[in-house]
Design a protein around this motif. Structure first.
Motif, PDB file in Angstrom:
ATOM      1  N   GLU A 287      91.446  43.547 -16.147  1.00 21.03           N
ATOM      2  CA  GLU A 287      90.222  43.510 -16.412  1.00 21.03           C
ATOM      3  C   GLU A 287      89.541  42.918 -16.001  1.00 21.03           C
ATOM      4  N   GLY A 288      90.114  41.473 -16.304  1.00 19.46           N
ATOM      5  CA  GLY A 288      88.980  39.842 -17.133  1.00 19.46           C
ATOM      6  C   GLY A 288      88.739  39.770 -14.798  1.00 19.46           C
TER       7      GLY A 288
ATOM      8  N   GLN B  22      88.172  41.976 -12.746  1.00 17.64           N
ATOM      9  CA  GLN B  22      86.895  43.446 -12.716  1.00 17.64           C
ATOM     10  C   GLN B  22      86.139  42.349 -13.145  1.00 17.64           C
ATOM     11  N   GLU B  23      85.825  42.141 -14.536  1.00 18.02           N
ATOM     12  CA  GLU B  23      84.530  41.687 -15.208  1.00 18.02           C
ATOM     13  C   GLU B  23      84.123  40.638 -14.368  1.00 18.02           C
ATOM     14  N   ARG B  24      85.004  39.092 -13.897  1.00 20.77           N
ATOM     15  CA  ARG B  24      84.885  37.798 -12.621  1.00 20.77           C
ATOM     16  C   ARG B  24      83.391  38.933 -12.018  1.00 20.77           C
TER      17      ARG B  24
ATOM     18  N   GLU C  95      82.411  41.658 -11.121  1.00 22.31           N
ATOM     19  CA  GLU C  95      81.158  42.261 -11.771  1.00 22.31           C
ATOM     20  C   GLU C  95      80.061  41.270 -12.049  1.00 22.31           C
ATOM     21  N   SER C  96      80.085  39.758 -12.892  1.00 25.52           N
ATOM     22  CA  SER C  96      79.275  38.918 -13.217  1.00 25.52           C
ATOM     23  C   SER C  96      79.262  38.132 -11.456  1.00 25.52           C
TER      24      SER C  96
ATOM     25  N   GLU D  68      78.216  47.343 -12.228  1.00 25.57           N
ATOM     26  CA  GLU D  68      78.378  47.270 -13.574  1.00 25.57           C
ATOM     27  C   GLU D  68      78.762  48.898 -14.435  1.00 25.57           C
TER      28      GLU D  68
END
Length: 70
Positions: free
Chosen positions: A56-57, A59-61, A63-64, A70
């Motif tokens: 998840e981390g 994927q979030e990175r 996306e950012s 997103e």
């Protein structure tokens, strides 16, 4: 201490195994085996949880950084 009930078949199998171990009683052997299994399951659960959090981390990175929508 808590009592645990097992089938006659399993009790017999445990008694047979104890004869070939250093354990003096079937209770000692059963407690050892259960402890080993529970420890292994807990480790696997932790690893799965950590892997999921890590994924998840990442994927979030991504996306950012704009690599994923997103």
């Amino acid at each position: 201490m808590t009592d645990i009930t097992v089938s006659e078949e399993l009790a017999s199998r445990i008694e047979t195994r104890v004869e070939h171990t250093e354990f003096e009683t079937t209770d000692e052997y059963a407690e050892f085996v259960l402890s080993e299994v529970v420890t292994r399951v807990e480790r696997e659960t932790e690893q799965t949880s950590e892997s999921s959090s890590s994924r998840e981390g990442v994927q979030e990175r991504l996306e950012s950084l704009g690599y994923l929508e997103e």
